[in-house]
Design a protein around this motif. Structure first.
Motif, PDB file in Angstrom:
ATOM      1  N   GLU A 257      19.844  -4.025   7.156  1.00 23.20           N
ATOM      2  CA  GLU A 257      20.537  -4.636   8.292  1.00 23.20           C
ATOM      3  C   GLU A 257      19.625  -5.597   9.045  1.00 23.20           C
ATOM      4  OE1 GLU A 257      22.138  -1.604  10.794  1.00 23.20           O
ATOM      5  OE2 GLU A 257      23.414  -0.765   9.213  1.00 23.20           O
ATOM      6  N   ARG A 258      18.341  -5.302   9.091  1.00 24.59           N
ATOM      7  CA  ARG A 258      17.399  -6.139   9.849  1.00 24.59           C
ATOM      8  C   ARG A 258      16.754  -7.216   8.981  1.00 24.59           C
ATOM      9  NH1 ARG A 258      15.391  -4.355  14.896  1.00 24.59           N
ATOM     10  NH2 ARG A 258      16.215  -2.342  15.578  1.00 24.59           N
ATOM     11  N   TYR A 259      16.298  -6.838   7.801  1.00 22.15           N
ATOM     12  CA  TYR A 259      15.499  -7.749   6.978  1.00 22.15           C
ATOM     13  C   TYR A 259      15.968  -7.695   5.518  1.00 22.15           C
ATOM     14  CZ  TYR A 259      12.544  -6.922  11.081  1.00 22.15           C
ATOM     15  OH  TYR A 259      12.075  -6.782  12.356  1.00 22.15           O
ATOM     16  N   PRO A 260      17.194  -8.135   5.244  1.00 27.10           N
ATOM     17  CA  PRO A 260      17.771  -7.961   3.904  1.00 27.10           C
ATOM     18  C   PRO A 260      17.028  -8.698   2.793  1.00 27.10           C
ATOM     19  CG  PRO A 260      19.123  -9.429   5.233  1.00 27.10           C
ATOM     20  CD  PRO A 260      18.126  -8.819   6.160  1.00 27.10           C
ATOM     21  N   ASP A 261      16.260  -9.732   3.147  1.00 28.18           N
ATOM     22  CA  ASP A 261      15.568 -10.508   2.119  1.00 28.18           C
ATOM     23  C   ASP A 261      14.092 -10.163   2.009  1.00 28.18           C
ATOM     24  OD1 ASP A 261      14.904 -11.517   4.594  1.00 28.18           O
ATOM     25  OD2 ASP A 261      14.914 -13.624   3.959  1.00 28.18           O
ATOM     26  N   ARG A 262      13.673  -9.058   2.634  1.00 28.46           N
ATOM     27  CA  ARG A 262      12.261  -8.675   2.620  1.00 28.46           C
ATOM     28  C   ARG A 262      12.066  -7.331   1.912  1.00 28.46           C
ATOM     29  NH1 ARG A 262       8.998 -12.968   3.674  1.00 28.46           N
ATOM     30  NH2 ARG A 262       9.692 -14.078   5.537  1.00 28.46           N
ATOM     31  N   PRO A 263      10.928  -7.155   1.236  1.00 31.99           N
ATOM     32  CA  PRO A 263      10.627  -5.844   0.648  1.00 31.99           C
ATOM     33  C   PRO A 263      10.451  -4.785   1.737  1.00 31.99           C
ATOM     34  CG  PRO A 263       9.214  -7.561  -0.268  1.00 31.99           C
ATOM     35  CD  PRO A 263       9.920  -8.157   0.919  1.00 31.99           C
ATOM     36  N   LEU A 264      10.609  -3.536   1.342  1.00 32.46           N
ATOM     37  CA  LEU A 264      10.508  -2.408   2.268  1.00 32.46           C
ATOM     38  C   LEU A 264       9.438  -1.428   1.804  1.00 32.46           C
ATOM     39  CD1 LEU A 264      11.565  -0.416   4.518  1.00 32.46           C
ATOM     40  CD2 LEU A 264      13.223   0.378   2.811  1.00 32.46           C
ATOM     41  N   SER A 265       8.598  -1.018   2.733  1.00 32.12           N
ATOM     42  CA  SER A 265       7.662   0.086   2.507  1.00 32.12           C
ATOM     43  C   SER A 265       7.846   1.095   3.628  1.00 32.12           C
ATOM     44  CB  SER A 265       6.212  -0.406   2.500  1.00 32.12           C
ATOM     45  OG  SER A 265       5.951  -1.205   1.380  1.00 32.12           O
ATOM     46  N   LEU A 266       7.483   2.328   3.356  1.00 32.72           N
ATOM     47  CA  LEU A 266       7.477   3.347   4.399  1.00 32.72           C
ATOM     48  C   LEU A 266       6.025   3.597   4.795  1.00 32.72           C
ATOM     49  CD1 LEU A 266       9.812   4.798   5.780  1.00 32.72           C
ATOM     50  CD2 LEU A 266       9.285   6.818   4.435  1.00 32.72           C
ATOM     51  N   TYR A 267       5.794   3.590   6.115  1.00 33.83           N
ATOM     52  CA  TYR A 267       4.453   3.723   6.674  1.00 33.83           C
ATOM     53  C   TYR A 267       4.442   4.979   7.532  1.00 33.83           C
ATOM     54  CZ  TYR A 267       0.551   2.223   9.823  1.00 33.83           C
ATOM     55  OH  TYR A 267      -0.595   2.132  10.569  1.00 33.83           O
ATOM     56  N   SER A 268       3.526   5.878   7.250  1.00 31.59           N
ATOM     57  CA  SER A 268       3.372   7.084   8.048  1.00 31.59           C
ATOM     58  C   SER A 268       1.886   7.337   8.251  1.00 31.59           C
ATOM     59  CB  SER A 268       4.058   8.269   7.366  1.00 31.59           C
ATOM     60  OG  SER A 268       4.134   9.386   8.237  1.00 31.59           O
ATOM     61  N   SER A 269       1.528   8.466   8.850  1.00 25.69           N
ATOM     62  CA  SER A 269       0.115   8.777   9.049  1.00 25.69           C
ATOM     63  C   SER A 269      -0.083  10.280   9.046  1.00 25.69           C
ATOM     64  CB  SER A 269      -0.397   8.178  10.365  1.00 25.69           C
ATOM     65  OG  SER A 269       0.259   8.750  11.472  1.00 25.69           O
ATOM     66  N   SER A 270      -1.325  10.682   8.743  1.00 23.25           N
ATOM     67  CA  SER A 270      -1.673  12.096   8.737  1.00 23.25           C
ATOM     68  C   SER A 270      -3.091  12.253   9.256  1.00 23.25           C
ATOM     69  CB  SER A 270      -1.565  12.682   7.319  1.00 23.25           C
ATOM     70  OG  SER A 270      -2.446  12.014   6.434  1.00 23.25           O
ATOM     71  N   LEU A 271      -3.371  13.410   9.832  1.00 25.20           N
ATOM     72  CA  LEU A 271      -4.730  13.704  10.273  1.00 25.20           C
ATOM     73  C   LEU A 271      -5.655  13.764   9.061  1.00 25.20           C
ATOM     74  CD1 LEU A 271      -4.407  16.490  12.984  1.00 25.20           C
ATOM     75  CD2 LEU A 271      -5.709  14.362  13.221  1.00 25.20           C
ATOM     76  N   ALA A 272      -6.815  13.146   9.168  1.00 28.77           N
ATOM     77  CA  ALA A 272      -7.749  13.141   8.050  1.00 28.77           C
ATOM     78  C   ALA A 272      -8.195  14.555   7.689  1.00 28.77           C
ATOM     79  CB  ALA A 272      -8.953  12.267   8.384  1.00 28.77           C
ATOM     80  N   ARG A 273      -8.245  15.442   8.675  1.00 34.90           N
ATOM     81  CA  ARG A 273      -8.674  16.824   8.402  1.00 34.90           C
ATOM     82  C   ARG A 273      -7.534  17.711   7.909  1.00 34.90           C
ATOM     83  NH1 ARG A 273      -7.249  19.430  13.405  1.00 34.90           N
ATOM     84  NH2 ARG A 273      -7.322  17.986  15.194  1.00 34.90           N
ATOM     85  N   ASP A 274      -6.329  17.183   7.845  1.00 33.01           N
ATOM     86  CA  ASP A 274      -5.178  17.955   7.372  1.00 33.01           C
ATOM     87  C   ASP A 274      -4.996  17.716   5.879  1.00 33.01           C
ATOM     88  OD1 ASP A 274      -2.758  19.164   6.841  1.00 33.01           O
ATOM     89  OD2 ASP A 274      -1.769  18.421   8.654  1.00 33.01           O
ATOM     90  N   THR A 275      -5.676  18.510   5.068  1.00 39.73           N
ATOM     91  CA  THR A 275      -5.635  18.303   3.620  1.00 39.73           C
ATOM     92  C   THR A 275      -4.258  18.590   3.029  1.00 39.73           C
ATOM     93  OG1 THR A 275      -6.470  20.554   3.303  1.00 39.73           O
ATOM     94  CG2 THR A 275      -8.099  18.775   3.358  1.00 39.73           C
ATOM     95  N   ALA A 276      -3.519  19.506   3.637  1.00 42.28           N
ATOM     96  CA  ALA A 276      -2.179  19.814   3.131  1.00 42.28           C
ATOM     97  C   ALA A 276      -1.250  18.618   3.304  1.00 42.28           C
ATOM     98  CB  ALA A 276      -1.617  21.036   3.849  1.00 42.28           C
ATOM     99  N   ALA A 277      -1.340  17.955   4.455  1.00 42.67           N
ATOM    100  CA  ALA A 277      -0.512  16.773   4.672  1.00 42.67           C
ATOM    101  C   ALA A 277      -0.894  15.657   3.709  1.00 42.67           C
ATOM    102  CB  ALA A 277      -0.651  16.294   6.121  1.00 42.67           C
ATOM    103  N   ALA A 278      -2.197  15.465   3.496  1.00 46.08           N
ATOM    104  CA  ALA A 278      -2.648  14.440   2.553  1.00 46.08           C
ATOM    105  C   ALA A 278      -2.096  14.716   1.159  1.00 46.08           C
ATOM    106  CB  ALA A 278      -4.168  14.389   2.529  1.00 46.08           C
ATOM    107  N   ALA A 279      -2.109  15.980   0.751  1.00 42.58           N
ATOM    108  CA  ALA A 279      -1.592  16.344  -0.569  1.00 42.58           C
ATOM    109  C   ALA A 279      -0.086  16.098  -0.654  1.00 42.58           C
ATOM    110  CB  ALA A 279      -1.908  17.808  -0.856  1.00 42.58           C
ATOM    111  N   LEU A 280       0.634  16.357   0.436  1.00 40.46           N
ATOM    112  CA  LEU A 280       2.079  16.122   0.462  1.00 40.46           C
ATOM    113  C   LEU A 280       2.384  14.640   0.269  1.00 40.46           C
ATOM    114  CD1 LEU A 280       5.019  17.053   1.047  1.00 40.46           C
ATOM    115  CD2 LEU A 280       4.534  16.652   3.467  1.00 40.46           C
ATOM    116  N   TYR A 281       1.686  13.788   1.014  1.00 39.98           N
ATOM    117  CA  TYR A 281       1.927  12.346   0.875  1.00 39.98           C
ATOM    118  C   TYR A 281       1.565  11.870  -0.528  1.00 39.98           C
ATOM    119  CZ  TYR A 281       2.956  11.624   5.825  1.00 39.98           C
ATOM    120  OH  TYR A 281       3.546  11.639   7.066  1.00 39.98           O
TER     121      TYR A 281
END
Length: 339
Positions: free
Chosen positions: A117-141
């Motif tokens: 709806e906003r940017y129909p002619d542009r590629p899409l990526s998903l951007y998130s973040s995780s704590l560097a010390r959270d190894t479980a979150a890093a493994a999930l991503y």
């Protein structure tokens, strides 16, 4: 979709703010990143013009308890690629049970129609973040195809300790942020961050949402001007705006810790003002004003790989690294792909 049929799923709305606050408090008690939220902060999130909570948010419930949430925040521009931002968390007692994976899978599905709806002619990526010390979150991503793309530090400073003597260069004057000077500050911000990784411009709409929000502290924000009234530029004929330091205060943090923390939300200098000591002088002035107002600490976030050397500047002023976050990035769609 889902990992447990007993869990209920619904978009996040105003009626769920108390549930959301309880979840965020449980997350903070476990992760200890020193982030505390109040009802007014969540109301401000719900009012963000770049979020669509009815379609771009999901809360997971176990009975009456919110056990996980996620929501999407669009960027103000799609500079080559639209990096749709995903924010979310899972209650510590429910981690390892697939809730985080479900929320990521939901976000990847929900992002596409909102993006088109906003940017129909542009590629899409998903951007998130995780704590560097959270190894479980890093493994999930990593398991879901995300790449660690950048590192950001959360920094803090004890305001009871002496501040360095870093005066403003000759011909440059610091003035407090006012509504009349707000547009000067927005333009400085946009030019200053043009070469920063992942940054897009602050629109008039997004700027108003920030500067009119409950956490914004205009009296502790400063703008550096050069030239004075002779140029006729800037608000009040103040001259050419070269640098900014803007700040926020979260009442929930004070209630939880018993101390006031000044969050430095923006530090920026236009190209012609760099390497002159303007940003460091503005920052010291803001910290001095905060200390006089009764703040005990100050905090900020910085790109560890900032091309302007921001990390070194903050260390010079006395900030130290407290935590590090990892930017997680995944390409999702590009024009020509199936919808």
């Amino acid at each position: 979709m889902g990992t447990d049929a007993r869990f209920d799923r619904r978009p996040i709305g105003v009626e769920q703010i108390e549930d959301w606050l309880e979840l965020l408090a449980a997350v903070e008690a476990e992760d200890r990143v020193d982030e505390h939220h109040g009802a007014e902060d969540l109301h401000a999130m719900l009012a963000d013009p770049y979020c669509d909570f009815p379609r771009g948010s999901l809360a997971v419930y176990d009975g009456e308890r919110m056990i996980g949430y996620g929501y999407l925040k669009a960027r103000t521009a799609a500079d080559q690629v639209h990096e749709f931002y995903y924010l979310g968390a899972v209650h510590p007692a429910y981690r390892g049970r697939g809730v985080g994976a479900e929320l990521l899978a939901w976000a990847e599905q929900a992002a596409l129609p909102l993006h088109r709806e906003r940017y129909p002619d542009r590629p899409l990526s998903l951007y998130s973040s995780s704590l560097a010390r959270d190894t479980a979150a890093a493994a999930l991503y990593e398991a879901h195809g995300y790449t660690a793309a950048r590192w950001f530090h959360g920094m803090t400073r004890d305001l009871t300790k002496p501040l360095p003597d870093l005066p403003m260069p000759d011909g440059v004057e610091a003035r407090r942020f006012t509504a009349e000077r707000s547009e000067d500050a927005r333009l400085v911000r946009n030019e200053a961050f043009r070469d920063h990784w992942g940054s897009t411009e602050s629109t008039v709409e997004s700027w108003a949402h920030m500067t009119e929000g409950p956490a914004f502290r205009p009296e502790l924000g400063f703008i550096a001007y050069e030239g004075g009234s002779a140029t006729g530029e800037g608000a009040d004929g103040a001259g050419e705006a070269l640098g900014i330091v803007l700040a926020e205060e979260y009442a929930a943090h004070s209630e939880a810790t018993g101390e006031r923390d000044l969050y430095i939300s923006l530090v920026g200098t236009r190209r012609q003002g760099r390497k002159r000591g303007i940003a460091s002088a503005l920052l010291v002035q803001a910290l001095a004003a905060a200390r006089e107002a009764g703040f005990a600490t100050a905090s900020l976030g910085v790109d560890a790989g900032s091309p302007t050397g921001a990390l070194g500047l903050y260390e010079q002023v006395g900030f130290t690294v407290k935590d590090t976050w990892v930017a997680q990035l995944k390409p999702l769609w590009q024009p020509g792909d199936p919808a």
